[in-house]
Scaffold this motif. Structure first.
Motif, PDB file in Angstrom:
ATOM      1  N   SER A  25     -68.670  16.950 151.722  1.00  0.00           N
ATOM      2  CA  SER A  25     -67.984  15.962 152.825  1.00  0.00           C
ATOM      3  C   SER A  25     -68.962  15.166 153.563  1.00  0.00           C
ATOM      4  N   TRP A  90     -62.014  16.012 150.950  1.00  0.00           N
ATOM      5  CA  TRP A  90     -62.534  15.655 152.252  1.00  0.00           C
ATOM      6  C   TRP A  90     -61.278  15.599 153.286  1.00  0.00           C
ATOM      7  N   VAL A 160     -65.686  10.583 157.232  1.00  0.00           N
ATOM      8  CA  VAL A 160     -65.087  10.663 156.122  1.00  0.00           C
ATOM      9  C   VAL A 160     -64.549   9.230 155.637  1.00  0.00           C
TER      10      VAL A 160
END
Length: 205
Positions: A25, A90, A160
């Motif tokens: 991530s 993620w 993210v």
């Protein structure tokens, strides 16, 4: 039959399995943020909406790949779907970290997106690609709005979302280069209205 089974397997994994990302991530190096309860709820709601978007992305790409007879296009769509699995993983990681949950209506969102993808793909490959372009453009706009709304201290979620935005814009550019037929204005407006209903509902449910 193989295609049907593969699509069904991917659908079940999207809805009921823990997604496995192919790369770490973007939030991996971010320290755990110190958020107020209201900030945590806001981040959780926004990441739930983003997770729904990735559930729908899986449905769209899988349905379009199942219909096209062009092996090169099918491979491209499945590659994009695999990249979207990273996003799915993620966003799920962020939901877990924030003490939040995915949308309870994910099966409904998946089914609706799958039906829309099938419809677009059955018209033609160029229309199917045009649908990808418009979908990814709207998703990118939506992610940009989330970057403005996410709490400044929630660096992991912001990292993210920023990475997802870059990837979605790349998918739109690739679909356009592959010969996408841009959708007419009424279709674009209808897609935006449907997306607004979905995102508003997923914010809470």
């Amino acid at each position: 039959m193989d295609q049907i089974l593969e699509t069904a397997d991917a659908a079940l994994r999207t809805l009921f399995a823990s997604p496995k990302a192919s790369e770490p991530s973007p939030a991996r190096d971010c320290p755990a943020p110190s958020l107020t309860e209201s900030e945590r709820r806001l981040s959780g709601a926004l990441m739930r909406v983003n997770h729904v978007g990735e559930v729908c992305a899986q449905a769209l790409y899988l349905s379009q790949a199942a219909v096209t007879k062009d092996p090169q296009l099918r491979a491209s769509l499945l590659t994009a779907a695999r990249e979207e699995v990273d996003h799915l993983a993620w966003t799920r990681e962020r939901l877990d970290a924030l003490g939040s949950r995915p949308s309870l209506l994910n099966p409904l969102w998946f089914a609706g997106a799958f039906a829309i993808g099938l419809g677009a793909a059955r018209i033609s490959d160029r229309v199917s690609l045009g649908f990808v372009v418009e979908t990814e453009r709207q998703v990118s706009e939506h992610l940009g709005g989330h970057l403005e709304r996410l709490p400044p201290g929630d660096a992991p979620s912001r990292e993210v979302v920023a990475r997802m935005k870059v990837d979605e814009e790349r998918h739109a550019t690739q679909a356009l280069a592959a010969g996408a037929q841009l959708l007419p204005a009424p279709a674009r407006l209808l897609m935006k209205a449907a997306a607004r209903v979905m995102t508003t509902t997923a914010h809470y449910i």
